[in-house]
Design an enzyme around this catalytic site. Sequence first.
Site, PDB file in Angstrom:
ATOM      1  N   HIS A  82      13.371 -38.908  -5.966  1.00 32.62           N
ATOM      2  CA  HIS A  82      14.077 -38.081  -5.206  1.00 32.62           C
ATOM      3  C   HIS A  82      14.177 -38.567  -3.516  1.00 32.62           C
ATOM      4  O   HIS A  82      13.454 -38.951  -3.460  1.00 32.62           O
ATOM      5  CB  HIS A  82      13.846 -36.080  -4.490  1.00 32.62           C
ATOM      6  CG  HIS A  82      14.503 -36.528  -4.110  1.00 32.62           C
ATOM      7  ND1 HIS A  82      15.512 -35.356  -4.344  1.00 32.62           N
ATOM      8  CD2 HIS A  82      13.959 -35.918  -2.734  1.00 32.62           C
ATOM      9  CE1 HIS A  82      16.340 -34.833  -2.696  1.00 32.62           C
ATOM     10  NE2 HIS A  82      15.225 -35.057  -2.130  1.00 32.62           N
ATOM     11  N   ASP A 161      18.152 -21.158  -3.655  1.00 32.90           N
ATOM     12  CA  ASP A 161      18.241 -22.037  -2.984  1.00 32.90           C
ATOM     13  C   ASP A 161      19.598 -22.042  -2.127  1.00 32.90           C
ATOM     14  O   ASP A 161      20.515 -22.398  -1.459  1.00 32.90           O
ATOM     15  CB  ASP A 161      18.033 -23.315  -3.575  1.00 32.90           C
ATOM     16  CG  ASP A 161      17.827 -24.358  -1.981  1.00 32.90           C
ATOM     17  OD1 ASP A 161      17.522 -24.620  -1.424  1.00 32.90           O
ATOM     18  OD2 ASP A 161      18.798 -25.321  -3.141  1.00 32.90           O
ATOM     19  N   ARG A 168      21.414 -21.370   6.140  1.00 34.35           N
ATOM     20  CA  ARG A 168      20.798 -22.241   6.988  1.00 34.35           C
ATOM     21  C   ARG A 168      21.565 -23.280   6.927  1.00 34.35           C
ATOM     22  O   ARG A 168      21.065 -23.731   9.077  1.00 34.35           O
ATOM     23  CB  ARG A 168      19.384 -23.326   6.329  1.00 34.35           C
ATOM     24  CG  ARG A 168      18.173 -22.771   5.738  1.00 34.35           C
ATOM     25  CD  ARG A 168      17.190 -23.440   4.330  1.00 34.35           C
ATOM     26  NE  ARG A 168      17.000 -24.686   5.225  1.00 34.35           N
ATOM     27  CZ  ARG A 168      17.048 -25.472   3.952  1.00 34.35           C
ATOM     28  NH1 ARG A 168      16.808 -25.723   2.762  1.00 34.35           N
ATOM     29  NH2 ARG A 168      16.392 -27.052   4.941  1.00 34.35           N
ATOM     30  N   SER A 183      13.144 -25.708  -0.788  1.00 37.09           N
ATOM     31  CA  SER A 183      14.940 -26.845  -1.556  1.00 37.09           C
ATOM     32  C   SER A 183      14.559 -27.617  -2.826  1.00 37.09           C
ATOM     33  O   SER A 183      15.325 -27.847  -3.079  1.00 37.09           O
ATOM     34  CB  SER A 183      15.353 -26.794  -0.038  1.00 37.09           C
ATOM     35  OG  SER A 183      16.986 -27.137  -0.642  1.00 37.09           O
ATOM     36  N   LYS A 187      14.478 -27.062  -7.247  1.00 37.74           N
ATOM     37  CA  LYS A 187      15.560 -27.753  -7.903  1.00 37.74           C
ATOM     38  C   LYS A 187      15.156 -29.057  -8.842  1.00 37.74           C
ATOM     39  O   LYS A 187      15.540 -29.301  -9.794  1.00 37.74           O
ATOM     40  CB  LYS A 187      16.686 -28.355  -6.888  1.00 37.74           C
ATOM     41  CG  LYS A 187      17.649 -27.449  -5.828  1.00 37.74           C
ATOM     42  CD  LYS A 187      18.594 -28.211  -5.508  1.00 37.74           C
ATOM     43  CE  LYS A 187      18.276 -28.243  -3.968  1.00 37.74           C
ATOM     44  NZ  LYS A 187      18.745 -28.734  -2.872  1.00 37.74           N
TER      45      LYS A 187
HETATM   46  N1  URA Z   1      18.421 -31.529   0.286  1.00 39.99           N
HETATM   47  C1  URA Z   1      18.162 -30.532  -0.223  1.00 39.99           C
HETATM   48  O1  URA Z   1      18.185 -30.593  -1.067  1.00 39.99           O
HETATM   49  N2  URA Z   1      17.637 -29.384   0.692  1.00 39.99           N
HETATM   50  C2  URA Z   1      17.023 -29.540   1.794  1.00 39.99           C
HETATM   51  O2  URA Z   1      16.748 -28.280   2.609  1.00 39.99           O
HETATM   52  C3  URA Z   1      17.748 -30.548   1.981  1.00 39.99           C
HETATM   53  C4  URA Z   1      18.130 -31.764   1.831  1.00 39.99           C
END
Ligand code: URA
Length: 428
Positions: A82, A161, A168, A183, A187
């Site tokens: 990531h 999320d 947010r 978040s 995932k």
């Molecule tokens: N990417 C995400 O998936 N979540 C966040 O909160 C910020 C960047």
Amino acid sequence: MNSNQLVQLKKAGEIIPKSELESFITAYVNESIGDDEMTPFLKAVHANGMTDEETIILTDIMLNSGDRIHFSGMDPYVADKHSTGGVGDKVSMVLGPIMAAAGLAIPMLTGRSLGHTGGTTDKFETIPGYQTSLTLEQFKANVETVGICIMGQTETICPADRKIYALRDVTGTIDSIPLISGSIMSKKIAEGIQGLVLDIKTGNGAFMKTVDEALSLGRMLQMVGEAFGVKTDVVYSSMNQPLGRTAGLWCEMAESIDALQGDGEKDLMKVVFELGSKLLVQAGITRSETSAISIQENLVQSGKAYEKFEEMVVAQGGDLSNASQLHQPRFEKTVYAESSGYIEFMDTLNIGWAGVALGCGRRQKDDRLDPTAGIEFKAKIGDKVAKGDPLFWCFNSNENQLNSAINSLQDSARIGPEKTTHKLFFNN
Ligand code: URA
């Protein structure tokens, strides 16, 4: 406890009991409470942070709000990568196939453009026919047969999320380290991975502008990963200039193909190999990062990494037979150096926004992208340039958008008398 009491606890710096946090978030996801109650809570977290324990609970609730993939019984090491996002960041497109060619299984769910940064899903969609919205069953089957599948986020992974992120976004609470950690990690963990490598970008084109911010985020992401039994390594890399030769849509895909065929830019390949080494060591394929680099170099030089990329593209319906003719831009313009010297600073944030202006990203959710759009960097930090040398070559298929990008790029590279060196990695 009602939401007001939770907010008061957070404001007082107290720890919210697990059961209270669980029922509050679950109530929001089930819609028994609304945005009016969640917003003050998010603002309180944004201002006061969360403990490690609270962040783990948040991640767990998000993770269990939707589908999870299970690869149990599968032999290869299942891993992903990531990045916190950047300009010209095409690492996933190169690293994924190299790792799959090394024998790892790579289930990679990617994102779309965010602010000034590009989206891997958008870049893959420039390949004719390439499917970025397979079902989770197809996604899993492709990982099992091909060794890799790269596609977009699905509706059914971490819906909590999705709902909280959307709130947010409109309440100024995106840049909170515990909220970002919950978040991202929910995932990733939902992909069923055993290992993860995180590329935390820092610098003027990153969301984390300082090394300290990047380190805090990296530590929290790693803490959450380990708490869920996912081996997690972190690399801190620079976004004080764009990565590689280009930033854009098809041009980044073409650059990635070149990289997989052995013609990758040095900075790009260094980041790819650094991240890849962490995964190869995690997977037990080798013990040393030095040998991990030569394994990766060999996979590129032998053509195996590119073969894996082609196999993945074909499995997802993509067609690269006409690659050299794809997405020819209708317009192009160059920004030239106005003095002689060395490039000593690049305004990467501004360069990213110029890319958005060209059509590589979205200002509004429904903005249409231009697959032909992009910027090629003719000089980067430390390079010597003479007055009149090309700095940025910009291209797209909409002349008005091209002109506005060109204007904003005029001051995006500062030229001075000193040869500065660009630092690619920061240590933790
Ligand atoms: N990417 C995400 O998936 N979540 C966040 O909160 C910020 C960047």
